[in-house]
Design a protein around this motif. Sequence first.
Motif, PDB file in Angstrom:
ATOM      1  N   ILE A 204      -1.019   9.602   7.386  1.00 49.68           N
ATOM      2  CA  ILE A 204      -1.801  10.299   7.728  1.00 49.68           C
ATOM      3  C   ILE A 204      -3.366  10.308   7.107  1.00 49.68           C
ATOM      4  O   ILE A 204      -4.007  11.390   7.265  1.00 49.68           O
ATOM      5  N   GLY A 205      -3.543   9.261   6.662  1.00 46.94           N
ATOM      6  CA  GLY A 205      -4.879   9.089   6.402  1.00 46.94           C
ATOM      7  C   GLY A 205      -5.198   8.198   4.867  1.00 46.94           C
ATOM      8  O   GLY A 205      -6.274   8.121   4.560  1.00 46.94           O
TER       9      GLY A 205
ATOM     10  N   ARG B 139       0.753  -1.089   0.047  1.00 45.38           N
ATOM     11  CA  ARG B 139       0.092   0.066   0.001  1.00 45.38           C
ATOM     12  C   ARG B 139       1.084   1.331   0.087  1.00 45.38           C
ATOM     13  O   ARG B 139       1.690   1.344   0.520  1.00 45.38           O
ATOM     14  N   PRO B 140       0.605   2.334  -0.744  1.00 50.34           N
ATOM     15  CA  PRO B 140       1.198   3.467  -0.819  1.00 50.34           C
ATOM     16  C   PRO B 140       0.785   4.381   0.352  1.00 50.34           C
ATOM     17  O   PRO B 140      -0.260   4.032   1.039  1.00 50.34           O
ATOM     18  N   THR B 141       1.734   4.906   1.088  1.00 52.30           N
ATOM     19  CA  THR B 141       1.495   5.838   2.048  1.00 52.30           C
ATOM     20  C   THR B 141       1.905   7.273   2.073  1.00 52.30           C
ATOM     21  O   THR B 141       2.664   7.754   1.194  1.00 52.30           O
ATOM     22  N   ILE B 142       1.283   8.108   2.950  1.00 49.52           N
ATOM     23  CA  ILE B 142       1.591   9.662   2.705  1.00 49.52           C
ATOM     24  C   ILE B 142       1.819  10.135   4.311  1.00 49.52           C
ATOM     25  O   ILE B 142       1.185   9.461   5.173  1.00 49.52           O
ATOM     26  N   GLY B 143       2.742  10.908   4.468  1.00 47.21           N
ATOM     27  CA  GLY B 143       3.223  11.388   5.772  1.00 47.21           C
ATOM     28  C   GLY B 143       2.979  12.741   5.903  1.00 47.21           C
ATOM     29  O   GLY B 143       2.425  13.497   4.950  1.00 47.21           O
TER      30      GLY B 143
ATOM     31  N   VAL C  87       4.041  16.472   0.259  1.00 48.97           N
ATOM     32  CA  VAL C  87       4.698  15.435   0.497  1.00 48.97           C
ATOM     33  C   VAL C  87       4.308  14.458  -0.564  1.00 48.97           C
ATOM     34  O   VAL C  87       3.315  14.177  -1.225  1.00 48.97           O
ATOM     35  N   PRO C  88       5.314  13.331  -0.854  1.00 51.15           N
ATOM     36  CA  PRO C  88       5.156  12.420  -1.924  1.00 51.15           C
ATOM     37  C   PRO C  88       4.212  11.234  -1.205  1.00 51.15           C
ATOM     38  O   PRO C  88       4.124  10.816  -0.129  1.00 51.15           O
TER      39      PRO C  88
END
Lengths: 340, 340
Positions: A144-145, A125-129, A293-294
């Motif tokens: 963060i969501g 799963r990709p993620t963002i911070g 953010v990426p």
Amino acid sequence: MVTIAVDAMGGDYAPKNEVEGAVMALKESGNRFKIVLVGQSEKVQPLLDEQDTTGLSLEFFHAPEVIGMHESAATAVKTKQNSSMVQGLALCKKGSANAFVSAGNTGAQMAASLLVLGRLEKVMRPTIGAYFPNPSGVTMVFDIGANVDCKPEHLVQFAEMASIYLKYAQKEANPSVGLLNIGAEESKGTDALKQTHKLLRGAHEKGKVNFAGNIEGGDVLAGKTNIVLCDGVVGNPLLKFGESIPHFLSGLFKQEIGKLVKTGKLPMESAEVIGKAFKGMFASFDDEQFGGVPLLGVNGVSIIGHGRSSALAIKNMIYRAEEMIEKRVNEHIAEVLADA
Amino acid sequence: MVTIAVDAMGGDYAPKNEVEGAVMALKESGNRFKIVLVGQSEKVQPLLDEQDTTGLSLEFFHAPEVIGMHESAATAVKTKQNSSMVQGLALCKKGSANAFVSAGNTGAQMAASLLVLGRLEKVMRPTIGAYFPNPSGVTMVFDIGANVDCKPEHLVQFAEMASIYLKYAQKEANPSVGLLNIGAEESKGTDALKQTHKLLRGAHEKGKVNFAGNIEGGDVLAGKTNIVLCDGVVGNPLLKFGESIPHFLSGLFKQEIGKLVKTGKLPMESAEVIGKAFKGMFASFDDEQFGGVPLLGVNGVSIIGHGRSSALAIKNMIYRAEEMIEKRVNEHIAEVLADA
């Protein structure tokens, strides 16, 4: 030369801030990269005409549709294939651009990025911070969501990807990872958190993450670790709570100062100086300095910004995109994940 | 007359603050209730001798053991049956006291309360909340760490119990409940959150809670609802993050002010006035004014305070205990839960 596609239609102040931010980035960097603005020509062109773009490596790509800030992500991405969001990502997919930047609908950007770019090999799963201030710099909180109901293996991958991002793009030599929990002891939390703790220890032993153990909510602003790891159902409220602090406190502060001025305890002149200092204090809470953010884990570069992004934030997002490419963050992620 | 057992040995500054707080409560209220201080006589008696306790409805109960602030809750409660914590709760169980108040080891107090007092009928899990400031008062967040891995039915019960507490003990006529989620839309979050949303709608229709829908992290300090509902893995980090704000910002503020004074932009006099105002601003973050919170759902009254509780906080916790009894909060909870 690196080419960055910028969603001219994303964000609360689009396309104005997007056009200005793109021009600013090219001027400031001395055309270090090429920018393709993607959007509706009838809206973007007049703004471009207002700017002096002579000699700038700036192009325009017409995309007739726009995904609104509050549209349902899944539906919007499916039905608006000619939107600036989908078209901008498509430019990346076919190699005409190396990165995509948007301050638009975050859910739609995540969905479209996943759909158009796909995942890096082995990424579940990709993620963002998001950035949180600490006394000596910043801490990044992942996720963060973008993800809820994360399995321990997902969280460990987030930690690995976040570590690589901080190491290569943010020049943090050996970023530490804290697992956000209800207590510092290993025995705390849900079964999933205990299992995540165990897997992170394993990843630490393999040298894939620098795991510092469980941390608590109070450790975030204290900057106890460079990375704070948690499920999106925890990180999202934390981020939005944090973002609400400046507004809340400004209200309280104004009241207090007002009382002091009224009762003659504080000269008006001092109150004005203080008011500015108070605002300055919150600069560290401002995402503008990072821009965005990426979305880590997709097979390409997709930089996600805040809807309220200023031209300055857009400019900084473009720099974030450049970093992701120049520092070969995705190649490093693929390498670390391949060696499981 | 109501009798309140106070754990004299709980808290970072025990038994000093506990003794002072108890004496303060009796003097201020004019002996409105009776207090039994529970603890080690060799430690408590000398402190009592220092106080003028003439005419106060104050008793002492000797408990030779103490549960430390960092002991494992489960083990401590089992092995230290003669601790002030277990003995104080036992006084409630056998009817010698109507409530128990402690600033000691929170985990141990929750475990001991559940073990000694048991649950109110139909209560699946007891819960605790915490106060967060908002521009016009306070918001209470439930659960803040007593429970993790909550099922939707648990969260709905927390909402029901919290609503009764706010209604009767805190005089909030029709307290609203917001479900903390990653977005306001009904479709957001985990399956458990979606199911909780559905069940809360049902409870709303039955008049058991005043459900205001999903809320986000930014709505907490904004005071969008009186009650914010979430799993302890979300509420606990949020609480501890919130508690860390004053310290973090004070550091930043001092720096900013220092710079202004040094460069002559702000007179030292103004800086001092401002420093005090800044501290005053954070009074609303201070749990001292409430003292503590009840463990809702146990068959009795157990008020849980912060380890760092001051004498003032202890006094206020005693008032919280009195409220729980006088307003018959447990009877109201039992009533509402019985009518499922």
